[in-house]
Design an enzyme around this catalytic site. Structure first.
Site, PDB file in Angstrom:
ATOM      1  N   TYR A  86       0.752  -1.212  -0.014  1.00 35.66           N
ATOM      2  CA  TYR A  86      -0.033  -0.195   0.093  1.00 35.66           C
ATOM      3  C   TYR A  86       0.854   1.037   0.078  1.00 35.66           C
ATOM      4  CZ  TYR A  86      -4.992  -1.497   0.154  1.00 35.66           C
ATOM      5  OH  TYR A  86      -6.187  -1.690  -0.084  1.00 35.66           O
ATOM      6  N   HIS A 121       2.661   6.476  -3.002  1.00 33.76           N
ATOM      7  CA  HIS A 121       2.814   7.727  -3.069  1.00 33.76           C
ATOM      8  C   HIS A 121       2.731   8.403  -4.393  1.00 33.76           C
ATOM      9  CE1 HIS A 121       4.409   7.377   1.239  1.00 33.76           C
ATOM     10  NE2 HIS A 121       3.616   8.208   1.410  1.00 33.76           N
TER      11      HIS A 121
END
Length: 606
Positions: free
Chosen positions: A381, A384
């Site tokens: 996850y 960015h």
């Protein structure tokens, strides 16, 4: 159960299941799930998920611990409401998933690498950041909008945090002579130690999650009773909202989310939206059940709001960012089953099978391993690149610019200035019409490579992302793929299919394909059609997306009218991200009139 073996399951020994997972694994290796027709692709994903459930769930909670968090004494109220700290969801093991418990793993515990200076700092993470991740030209993910980025970080604030890093003894990263970084050496603060790990213990490294592991809306409701009481109005089950429509912030800096690194406009917009949604649910419940007191309304509304968040993530957000026809069908099947939404609306559950009727309302099952989120889940996850550097906020009325700014103007306390100067309707319209970045090499936000945190620390988040996975013992790219039953890349050309990238990666890693970091490999690899991120990351999603629902009794056997109320279940069934947006910001209606999924790109108004 020893450290390197997942818990046994009876179906693991059943010949039909072993044959099924063997065949689907072979097809995955030779053909690929994404190249099959949708019905066969769905069978393939079921087989892959079964194999991952069998072999890739590992418990760290059984390892020796000193003063682990203890669940409060049982109360019958816990049967029908979520606790603030996440305890008592698993009634047999009440501390499971509560705040302060350990992250689990998706790899064998004996394959977790120790965090040494060599393993963490080589190859140099700052050089990886500069050479492979720096955004030279913004690469958009044009099929989706920037609500995708905001939503992801809004969800992460519900799921996991390793806590505040200590300032002493940081990692020291050497810098090249031509590196413009203003401090020498670069210092990256370490991840906090596991306070429950016995001193000098000869066991795999572990860390704790300071948030609850459950999908329970803790970014809205807090993770302890003190936080929760401050957030509540004390009337009608509702949460506190200012007359301006914004959320109050605590006076104590220690509790102020705007002073926590990572706070920015996008997640705060969504926290505001779903605080308003909680209060709308309270109004509806009060209308249908006028005798319910404040506490009853609050607890039921929290259940409904949290389930609505889970539904939106499952059937709207994720299919938007991995919009392959097979994954879209599979994710809807997680919630509605292969029988589909229409059958569920007409007849409810028609089978005990999650494949046929979906997970909500089915049996609770942790597949023999106490539930927790995992370090591998955290690692995949790290996305960015979804974030833009430049933002152009425009009016929904005429699409005229009302504010232009760069990402630092949206972070920390600067986000509050924007919230107080631009209408939330215009902000949401702008998010809906601006594409996020594609999760790929050379697309990391420049402002996050020199990020000034609220605590005054200067941070290269790209270098930090690379370092964090190493520090936490997440395997490098090829080993990660092996452990998740994927074929490793034989060379750099096979890794990426982009000859220039292959040469750049090879140069950074000294020609050693086995040294390539997970983040770099995932950003570089070929993506299935419709995917905004990698197939390697998707393997963890296959496993953990359903596990978070399967293991939570409030999404399974307690997903009933007796617990939620029929009004609450109807609210979850009948609502979507679009309906939530329009309920609270009706001025968006013209902008989304032709939109089916709120996370898909909205047309720009002319």
């Amino acid at each position: 159960m020893n450290n390197s073996e997942p818990a046994d399951r009876s179906y693991r020994r059943a010949l039909p299941w072993r044959l099924f997972t063997a065949v689907t694994g072979l097809v995955d290796q030779v053909v690929g799930w994404d190249r099959l027709p949708v019905p066969l692709g769905l069978l393939e994903l079921i087989g892959l998920r079964t194999k991952l459930r069998q072999d890739n769930l590992y418990d760290t909670g059984h390892l020796p611990a000193v003063d682990p968090p203890e669940a409060p004494a049982f109360s019958r109220d816990y049967l029908t409401g979520r606790t603030a700290d996440g305890s008592h969801n698993d009634l047999d093991r009440p501390a499971t998933g509560m705040a302060g418990t350990r992250f689990g793993r998706n790899i064998p515990l004996d394959r977790i690498a120790a965090a040494t200076e060599t393993s963490v700092l080589s190859p140099n993470p700052r050089e990886i950041s500069r050479a492979l991740l720096t955004r030279t030209t913004f690469v958009p993910a044009s099929s989706v909008n920037s609500l995708v980025a905001a939503w992801l970080q809004f969800m992460i604030r519900d799921w996991f945090s390793h806590g505040k890093s200590p300032k002493d003894n940081p990692w020291e990263v050497p810098l090249a002579a031509d590196d413009p970084w203003p401090e020498r050496p670069m210092r990256i603060m370490r991840t906090p130690d596991d306070p429950t790990r016995p001193a000098g213990a000869d066991q795999p490294q572990t860390r704790v999650n300071v948030l609850t592991h459950w999908w329970d809306g803790s970014q809205i409701y807090g993770v302890d009773r003190r936080q929760q009481q401050w957030l509540r109005s004390g009337e009608g089950g509702k949460l506190r909202v200012l007359d301006s429509g914004l959320l109050p912030l605590p006076d104590d800096p220690a509790d102020n989310p705007a002073l926590v690194p990572g706070f920015w406009l996008g997640p705060e917009l969504l926290r505001t939206l779903f605080t308003l949604e909680h209060n709308a649910i309270c109004d509806r419940l009060h209308a249908d059940y006028p005798s319910w007191p404040d506490e009853e309304l609050f607890q039921r509304a929290r259940l409904v709001n949290s389930a609505l968040l889970a539904k939106i993530h499952t059937v709207e957000w994720t299919p938007a960012v991995i919009s392959h026809p097979t994954t879209k069908a599979a994710l809807r099947a997680n919630w509605f089953g292969l029988a589909g939404e229409r059958v569920q609306r007409l007849f409810g559950r028609i089978s005990d099978s999650e494949v046929v009727s979906g997970i909500p309302g089915g049996s609770t099952d942790d597949y023999g391993v106490p539930f927790s989120l995992t370090e591998e889940f955290v690692a995949v996850y790290r996305m960015h690149p979804l974030l833009r550097d430049h933002w152009d906020f425009r009016s929904v009325a005429d699409d005229q610019t009302v504010l232009e700014c760069d990402f630092p103007d949206l972070a920390g306390e600067n986000a509050l200035k924007v919230l107080n100067s631009v209408s939330l309707t215009d902000l949401l319209y702008s998010f809906g019409t601006l594409p996020p970045g594609l999760v790929t090499l050379h697309n990391f936000p420049r402002h996050l490579q020199e990020f000034h945190r609220p605590d005054g620390h200067l941070q290269d988040l790209a270098a930090t992302d690379v370092l964090r996975s190493r520090e936490l013992g997440v395997p490098r790219y090829n080993e990660f793929r092996r452990l998740l039953h994927l074929r490793p890349a034989r060379d750099f050309d096979e890794l990426t299919g982009n000859r220039q990238w292959a040469e750049e990666i090879s140069r950074c890693y000294g020609g050693r394909i086995e040294d390539v970091d997970l983040t770099v490999g995932m950003f570089a690899e070929r993506k299935p059609a419709g995917f905004a991120f990698s197939d390697t990351a998707f393997r963890v999603f296959i496993l953990m997306a359903s596990r978070r629902l399967n293991s939570d009794r409030f999404f399974t056997e307690y997903y009933t009218p007796a617990v939620y109320s029929q009004t609450g279940l109807d609210w979850i069934r009948d609502n979507s991200m679009l309906s939530v947006l329009l309920r609270h910001y009706p001025g968006l209606r013209p902008a989304v009139a032709e939109v089916d999924n709120a996370f898909a790109a909205w047309p720009v108004r002319s």
